[in-house]
Write a protein that holds these residues in place. Structure first.
Motif, PDB file in Angstrom:
ATOM      1  N   GLY A  18       5.965   3.183   5.346  1.00  0.00           N
ATOM      2  CA  GLY A  18       6.755   1.993   5.059  1.00  0.00           C
ATOM      3  C   GLY A  18       6.749   1.018   6.226  1.00  0.00           C
ATOM      4  O   GLY A  18       6.654  -0.197   6.033  1.00  0.00           O
ATOM      5  N   GLN A  19       6.826   1.547   7.437  1.00  0.00           N
ATOM      6  CA  GLN A  19       6.781   0.691   8.625  1.00  0.00           C
ATOM      7  C   GLN A  19       5.421   0.025   8.777  1.00  0.00           C
ATOM      8  O   GLN A  19       5.333  -1.151   9.127  1.00  0.00           O
ATOM      9  CB  GLN A  19       7.110   1.502   9.880  1.00  0.00           C
ATOM     10  CG  GLN A  19       8.567   1.840  10.031  1.00  0.00           C
ATOM     11  CD  GLN A  19       9.393   0.597  10.314  1.00  0.00           C
ATOM     12  OE1 GLN A  19       9.112  -0.147  11.243  1.00  0.00           O
ATOM     13  NE2 GLN A  19      10.412   0.362   9.493  1.00  0.00           N
ATOM     14  N   TYR A  20       4.358   0.775   8.499  1.00  0.00           N
ATOM     15  CA  TYR A  20       3.015   0.185   8.567  1.00  0.00           C
ATOM     16  C   TYR A  20       2.872  -0.927   7.529  1.00  0.00           C
ATOM     17  O   TYR A  20       2.299  -1.978   7.808  1.00  0.00           O
ATOM     18  CB  TYR A  20       1.926   1.229   8.313  1.00  0.00           C
ATOM     19  CG  TYR A  20       1.883   2.386   9.289  1.00  0.00           C
ATOM     20  CD1 TYR A  20       2.345   2.278  10.587  1.00  0.00           C
ATOM     21  CD2 TYR A  20       1.372   3.616   8.895  1.00  0.00           C
ATOM     22  CE1 TYR A  20       2.289   3.352  11.471  1.00  0.00           C
ATOM     23  CE2 TYR A  20       1.306   4.689   9.764  1.00  0.00           C
ATOM     24  CZ  TYR A  20       1.778   4.557  11.045  1.00  0.00           C
ATOM     25  OH  TYR A  20       1.711   5.621  11.909  1.00  0.00           O
ATOM     26  N   GLU A  21       3.387  -0.683   6.333  1.00  0.00           N
ATOM     27  CA  GLU A  21       3.256  -1.662   5.248  1.00  0.00           C
ATOM     28  C   GLU A  21       4.113  -2.901   5.465  1.00  0.00           C
ATOM     29  O   GLU A  21       3.766  -3.976   4.996  1.00  0.00           O
ATOM     30  CB  GLU A  21       3.601  -1.020   3.900  1.00  0.00           C
ATOM     31  CG  GLU A  21       2.564  -0.037   3.434  1.00  0.00           C
ATOM     32  CD  GLU A  21       2.836   0.518   2.048  1.00  0.00           C
ATOM     33  OE1 GLU A  21       3.854   0.139   1.426  1.00  0.00           O
ATOM     34  OE2 GLU A  21       2.024   1.336   1.584  1.00  0.00           O
ATOM     35  N   SER A  22       5.211  -2.758   6.173  1.00  0.00           N
ATOM     36  CA  SER A  22       6.086  -3.904   6.424  1.00  0.00           C
ATOM     37  C   SER A  22       5.687  -4.665   7.680  1.00  0.00           C
ATOM     38  O   SER A  22       6.221  -5.741   7.951  1.00  0.00           O
ATOM     39  CB  SER A  22       7.541  -3.452   6.535  1.00  0.00           C
ATOM     40  OG  SER A  22       7.735  -2.721   7.749  1.00  0.00           O
ATOM     41  N   GLY A  47       6.239  -3.499  10.621  1.00  0.00           N
ATOM     42  CA  GLY A  47       7.182  -3.101  11.669  1.00  0.00           C
ATOM     43  C   GLY A  47       6.565  -2.188  12.705  1.00  0.00           C
ATOM     44  O   GLY A  47       7.093  -2.041  13.803  1.00  0.00           O
ATOM     45  N   ASP A  48       5.438  -1.563  12.370  1.00  0.00           N
ATOM     46  CA  ASP A  48       4.714  -0.687  13.276  1.00  0.00           C
ATOM     47  C   ASP A  48       3.241  -0.779  12.915  1.00  0.00           C
ATOM     48  O   ASP A  48       2.886  -1.134  11.790  1.00  0.00           O
ATOM     49  CB  ASP A  48       5.217   0.754  13.144  1.00  0.00           C
ATOM     50  CG  ASP A  48       4.775   1.660  14.289  1.00  0.00           C
ATOM     51  OD1 ASP A  48       4.224   1.148  15.286  1.00  0.00           O
ATOM     52  OD2 ASP A  48       4.984   2.883  14.185  1.00  0.00           O
ATOM     53  N   SER A  70      -1.102  -4.496   7.229  1.00  0.00           N
ATOM     54  CA  SER A  70       0.036  -4.087   6.397  1.00  0.00           C
ATOM     55  C   SER A  70      -0.202  -4.408   4.924  1.00  0.00           C
ATOM     56  O   SER A  70       0.049  -3.570   4.050  1.00  0.00           O
ATOM     57  CB  SER A  70       1.318  -4.759   6.893  1.00  0.00           C
ATOM     58  OG  SER A  70       1.194  -6.163   6.884  1.00  0.00           O
ATOM     59  N   GLN A 127       8.648   7.146   5.910  1.00  0.00           N
ATOM     60  CA  GLN A 127       9.120   5.955   6.601  1.00  0.00           C
ATOM     61  C   GLN A 127       8.033   5.353   7.499  1.00  0.00           C
ATOM     62  O   GLN A 127       7.998   4.136   7.700  1.00  0.00           O
ATOM     63  CB  GLN A 127      10.369   6.268   7.441  1.00  0.00           C
ATOM     64  CG  GLN A 127      11.590   6.579   6.610  1.00  0.00           C
ATOM     65  CD  GLN A 127      11.699   8.057   6.209  1.00  0.00           C
ATOM     66  OE1 GLN A 127      10.754   8.829   6.320  1.00  0.00           O
ATOM     67  NE2 GLN A 127      12.862   8.439   5.723  1.00  0.00           N
ATOM     68  N   SER A 128       7.142   6.195   8.038  1.00  0.00           N
ATOM     69  CA  SER A 128       6.050   5.684   8.871  1.00  0.00           C
ATOM     70  C   SER A 128       5.131   4.777   8.049  1.00  0.00           C
ATOM     71  O   SER A 128       4.733   3.696   8.510  1.00  0.00           O
ATOM     72  CB  SER A 128       5.232   6.833   9.462  1.00  0.00           C
ATOM     73  OG  SER A 128       6.014   7.594  10.340  1.00  0.00           O
ATOM     74  N   GLN A 167       4.136   6.248  -0.992  1.00  0.00           N
ATOM     75  CA  GLN A 167       4.141   6.314   0.472  1.00  0.00           C
ATOM     76  C   GLN A 167       4.224   7.771   0.923  1.00  0.00           C
ATOM     77  O   GLN A 167       3.563   8.163   1.877  1.00  0.00           O
ATOM     78  CB  GLN A 167       5.307   5.508   1.041  1.00  0.00           C
ATOM     79  CG  GLN A 167       5.150   4.021   0.884  1.00  0.00           C
ATOM     80  CD  GLN A 167       6.329   3.242   1.426  1.00  0.00           C
ATOM     81  OE1 GLN A 167       7.399   3.797   1.683  1.00  0.00           O
ATOM     82  NE2 GLN A 167       6.144   1.938   1.580  1.00  0.00           N
ATOM     83  N   LYS A 183       2.819  12.707   8.302  1.00  0.00           N
ATOM     84  CA  LYS A 183       3.822  11.767   8.811  1.00  0.00           C
ATOM     85  C   LYS A 183       4.960  11.670   7.802  1.00  0.00           C
ATOM     86  O   LYS A 183       4.853  12.139   6.673  1.00  0.00           O
ATOM     87  CB  LYS A 183       3.200  10.393   9.033  1.00  0.00           C
ATOM     88  CG  LYS A 183       2.140  10.380  10.127  1.00  0.00           C
ATOM     89  CD  LYS A 183       1.845   8.975  10.573  1.00  0.00           C
ATOM     90  CE  LYS A 183       0.842   8.927  11.694  1.00  0.00           C
ATOM     91  NZ  LYS A 183       1.324   9.418  12.958  1.00  0.00           N
TER      92      LYS A 183
END
Length: 71
Positions: free
Chosen positions: A34-38, A40-41, A3, A31-32, A17, A28
């Motif tokens: 953003g999730q990778y960077e946080s 969360g995914d 991340s 938000q995808s 992003q 993608k």
């Protein structure tokens, strides 16, 4: 962590992003990324390879923090 490396590489390239997300195949949502960077995914291997290509970094560095090309 992946991340943190993703966020750093994206910032160094001056990409949003959204622009990274749209550069993937298939594209993608922002938000995808953003999730990778946080954290969360976690992206699958194919996506890691594409992200690395878009950001001009090694897939090994992006995924694991290891740069086999460094001397």
């Amino acid at each position: 962590m992946l991340s943190e490396r993703l966020k750093t590489a994206r910032a160094q390239r001056g990409m949003s992003q959204q622009s990274v997300a749209l550069s993937l195949d298939p594209p993608k949502h922002r938000q995808s990324i953003g999730q990778y960077e946080s954290g969360g995914d976690v992206p699958d291997l194919r996506t890691v390879e594409q992200l690395a290509a878009v950001l001009n970094v090694s897939p090994c560095w992006l995924a694991f923090g290891v740069d086999h090309d460094a001397k």
